[in-house]
Each structure stands twice: as structure tokens, then as C-alpha cells.
Design a protein around this motif. Sequence first.
Motif, mmCIF file in Angstrom:
data_model
loop_
_atom_site.group_PDB
_atom_site.id
_atom_site.type_symbol
_atom_site.label_atom_id
_atom_site.label_comp_id
_atom_site.label_asym_id
_atom_site.label_seq_id
_atom_site.Cartn_x
_atom_site.Cartn_y
_atom_site.Cartn_z
ATOM 1 N N CYS A 264 5.842 20.546 11.883
ATOM 2 C CA CYS A 264 5.473 21.544 12.880
ATOM 3 C C CYS A 264 3.983 21.821 12.762
ATOM 4 C CB CYS A 264 6.278 22.832 12.692
ATOM 5 S SG CYS A 264 5.849 24.150 13.860
ATOM 6 N N ILE A 265 3.283 21.782 13.885
ATOM 7 C CA ILE A 265 1.829 21.910 13.902
ATOM 8 C C ILE A 265 1.422 22.975 14.904
ATOM 9 C CG2 ILE A 265 -0.324 20.732 14.530
ATOM 10 C CD1 ILE A 265 0.713 18.228 13.350
ATOM 11 N N ALA A 266 0.439 23.785 14.531
ATOM 12 C CA ALA A 266 -0.236 24.697 15.450
ATOM 13 C C ALA A 266 -1.594 24.097 15.786
ATOM 14 C CB ALA A 266 -0.397 26.077 14.821
ATOM 15 N N TYR A 267 -1.871 23.956 17.080
ATOM 16 C CA TYR A 267 -3.006 23.135 17.523
ATOM 17 C C TYR A 267 -3.792 23.846 18.605
ATOM 18 C CZ TYR A 267 -5.381 18.967 19.412
ATOM 19 O OH TYR A 267 -6.305 18.067 19.854
ATOM 20 N N LEU A 268 -5.131 23.720 18.512
ATOM 21 C CA LEU A 268 -6.052 24.212 19.541
ATOM 22 C C LEU A 268 -6.527 23.006 20.345
ATOM 23 C CD1 LEU A 268 -8.191 26.650 17.344
ATOM 24 C CD2 LEU A 268 -6.223 27.227 18.778
ATOM 25 N N PRO A 269 -5.984 22.779 21.542
ATOM 26 C CA PRO A 269 -6.296 21.534 22.271
ATOM 27 C C PRO A 269 -7.763 21.403 22.665
ATOM 28 C CG PRO A 269 -4.329 22.601 23.155
ATOM 29 C CD PRO A 269 -4.986 23.587 22.247
ATOM 30 N N THR A 270 -8.368 22.472 23.166
ATOM 31 C CA THR A 270 -9.757 22.367 23.640
ATOM 32 C C THR A 270 -10.721 22.078 22.500
ATOM 33 O OG1 THR A 270 -9.227 23.926 25.415
ATOM 34 C CG2 THR A 270 -11.562 23.553 24.928
ATOM 35 N N ARG A 271 -10.525 22.719 21.370
ATOM 36 C CA ARG A 271 -11.391 22.511 20.206
ATOM 37 C C ARG A 271 -10.945 21.346 19.341
ATOM 38 N NH1 ARG A 271 -14.531 27.139 18.972
ATOM 39 N NH2 ARG A 271 -14.532 26.546 16.773
ATOM 40 N N ASP A 272 -9.740 20.815 19.613
ATOM 41 C CA ASP A 272 -9.188 19.707 18.832
ATOM 42 C C ASP A 272 -9.136 20.083 17.343
ATOM 43 O OD1 ASP A 272 -8.042 17.252 18.390
ATOM 44 O OD2 ASP A 272 -9.958 16.177 18.272
ATOM 45 N N GLU A 273 -8.535 21.239 17.069
ATOM 46 C CA GLU A 273 -8.416 21.731 15.704
ATOM 47 C C GLU A 273 -6.966 22.099 15.409
ATOM 48 O OE1 GLU A 273 -11.033 24.974 15.056
ATOM 49 O OE2 GLU A 273 -12.870 23.820 15.436
ATOM 50 N N VAL A 274 -6.568 21.883 14.180
ATOM 51 C CA VAL A 274 -5.233 22.241 13.700
ATOM 52 C C VAL A 274 -5.359 23.473 12.820
ATOM 53 C CG1 VAL A 274 -3.257 21.510 12.309
ATOM 54 C CG2 VAL A 274 -4.374 19.885 13.825
ATOM 55 N N THR A 275 -4.592 24.507 13.131
ATOM 56 C CA THR A 275 -4.666 25.744 12.365
ATOM 57 C C THR A 275 -3.544 25.887 11.339
ATOM 58 O OG1 THR A 275 -3.415 26.931 14.082
ATOM 59 C CG2 THR A 275 -5.818 26.954 14.244
ATOM 60 N N ASN A 276 -2.476 25.133 11.496
ATOM 61 C CA ASN A 276 -1.380 25.229 10.517
ATOM 62 C C ASN A 276 -0.508 23.975 10.621
ATOM 63 O OD1 ASN A 276 0.246 26.693 8.519
ATOM 64 N ND2 ASN A 276 1.788 26.786 10.125
ATOM 65 N N ILE A 277 -0.070 23.479 9.463
ATOM 66 C CA ILE A 277 0.859 22.356 9.382
ATOM 67 C C ILE A 277 1.971 22.736 8.416
ATOM 68 C CG2 ILE A 277 1.212 19.962 8.674
ATOM 69 C CD1 ILE A 277 -1.539 19.288 9.519
ATOM 70 N N TRP A 278 3.206 22.528 8.852
ATOM 71 C CA TRP A 278 4.369 22.751 7.999
ATOM 72 C C TRP A 278 5.203 21.477 8.032
ATOM 73 C CZ3 TRP A 278 8.968 26.597 8.990
ATOM 74 C CH2 TRP A 278 9.765 26.646 7.830
ATOM 75 N N PHE A 279 5.258 20.792 6.895
ATOM 76 C CA PHE A 279 6.026 19.548 6.775
ATOM 77 C C PHE A 279 7.206 19.786 5.857
ATOM 78 C CE2 PHE A 279 7.112 15.514 4.809
ATOM 79 C CZ PHE A 279 7.193 14.663 5.894
ATOM 80 N N LYS A 280 8.336 19.257 6.260
ATOM 81 C CA LYS A 280 9.565 19.433 5.485
ATOM 82 C C LYS A 280 10.349 18.137 5.493
ATOM 83 C CE LYS A 280 13.811 22.171 5.253
ATOM 84 N NZ LYS A 280 14.605 23.247 5.884
ATOM 85 N N GLY A 281 10.913 17.765 4.336
ATOM 86 C CA GLY A 281 11.728 16.568 4.229
ATOM 87 C C GLY A 281 11.062 15.501 3.384
ATOM 88 N N GLN A 282 11.646 14.334 3.391
ATOM 89 C CA GLN A 282 11.142 13.199 2.623
ATOM 90 C C GLN A 282 11.064 11.969 3.517
ATOM 91 O OE1 GLN A 282 13.634 12.648 -0.803
ATOM 92 N NE2 GLN A 282 12.900 14.488 -1.843
ATOM 93 N N LEU A 283 9.937 11.265 3.414
ATOM 94 C CA LEU A 283 9.752 10.033 4.160
ATOM 95 C C LEU A 283 10.161 8.844 3.302
ATOM 96 C CD1 LEU A 283 6.275 10.727 5.809
ATOM 97 C CD2 LEU A 283 8.534 10.957 6.833
#
Length: 289
Positions: A229-248
Amino acid sequence: MADRRRINGPVGTTLPPIFDRPSPPRDRVENPENAIRKIFLKTGVTPSASGSAYLELESPNMTSPSNTSLKLTCTVHGPRALPRSAPFSPHIILTTHVKYAPFATKQRRGYLRDSSERDLGVHLETALRGAIIADRWPKSGADIIVTIIEGDQDRNAPENQRDDCWDMMNVLSGCITVASAAIADAGIDCVDTVAGGVAALVAKDATSSPSIVLDPAVADYHKIHAACCIAYLPTRDEVTNIWFKGQLPGADVMLYNNMVERALIACRNANRVVVTALKKTINAEQEAS
């Protein structure tokens, strides 16, 4: 003193929601894997709050309305001055409060916040803090309250089905999107409208190989291996938060990067809905004046 967390009913008559699917670019129209579920978003639903918004995701199985769906409402109170006894703060102080309604999930929720709701509140505050211009309101505070009316769960699933709380990813994504619309409705200056998006590595059945999908409905897949799950600012092309869960499988870095890129596509699609809803609100206010 008025209860700021009480959800007031609409003042006038209400109409059934009309879902608005964000229009993807032409190179993605023919690829259904780059599409997200239909989103209904409306601002100004709570007149007593400084800003408010309501978000609803379309149920993937429209023939069975009791299946998975997501309904969120957000109210913003402030900015307002902090008490005189509070220490000086050169920027605005955000207070995020995420709470499930008692009837929102298959298992009835308590009236006090549990650990999962507190985690959602922390992630939401991190996602919004990167979008708000905090130094515009020194020694001020704003309360952002998100109520989950219906969680993204399969209510028809058997009792013995294992619940790994994968629905929290979609809930957090919806909380970020609806809170961004409510903050803009409250007139709080932001560098951009932040939007949430989810990408997951899923297996459709026991024999199929895992694949990456956008905005996964938990009830539609046999197993979810990982989600982002990602929180993203499209105009500025910036990510404000990333939440990763699970195993690849094999801790594949390329697969992780691919999941992040797909989650950003979901964020851009959700942001189009936010921008469209805000434009409709502005046009309605201009027509009323």
C-alpha cells in the motif's frame, strides 16, 4: 458541547451513489489488470465539520451486495488554535483517528480502538503529513477522523477461513484517499492531493502461479502472498508512505519493484477521482453563489 465524532445524517434528500471509474490513459484501456474498482467520492457530506468526504468502492460481485465492499467517511476539524498550556509548535499538529464501526466487519468490533486501528491511524498520519504545508499554521491543530462503515471483507466466508487481515491494505488506501479529499474540502493548504493505491501478489486458485493485481478484493483470490500500500503525490512524483506486508518468493527485488510500480498506477487512478470530485464541488459552489 457538541460531539465532534458523531456522524450526522444528511440535511436534505439523498440519492443512490453513482460510481465513477477513473478514465485511464489510452495505452491502459485495453489492459484490465491496470484498472481499479469503481470509486464513488463526494465531499461536503458533514456540514458541521470544517471538511468532510465519503468514499465507497464498488462490490466486485454486484449480484450479491453482501459481499466485499468498502465504505468510509472522513471529517476534518480545524485548523484551530491549541490551548495556551500547550507548548509552542512552529507547524500544525495532526491528530488522526481511524475507527471501525461495530458492524463494519464480520466479527463485531468494540467501541475502543484496538491495535490494528491504531496502526491505521499512524500510517494515515505519516501519509498526510508529507502533503500538508504544516508551517502555514503555527501552534494550531487539526483532527482527522475516519470512520469505516463497512470493511473490505467477505461476509459470506466460512468461520474457519484464516484471516490474515489483508483487507487492512485496501482500508488504509481508502483512508488516505478520503482524508485527502476532506482536507482539501476544509481549505487546508497542501502541496498536492495524496492518493492511496494497493498492489498484491495473488494466486487465483491452488494450481495457478502468483501474479500482481491492482486493488485486490480479498474474497476473489485463493491466496494473497504479499501486498503493498502506497501513499503518493502524483504532481510532485513523491511517495509519502509505504506499507508492505507478506513474503515474496526468493526475496525477489525485481518483483518488489514491480509491485511498487503497479501500486503507483493505482494511486494515479484514485487521484483522478479525487480531482474530479473536488472540481465538482467547486463548480457546485460557484453555481450556488
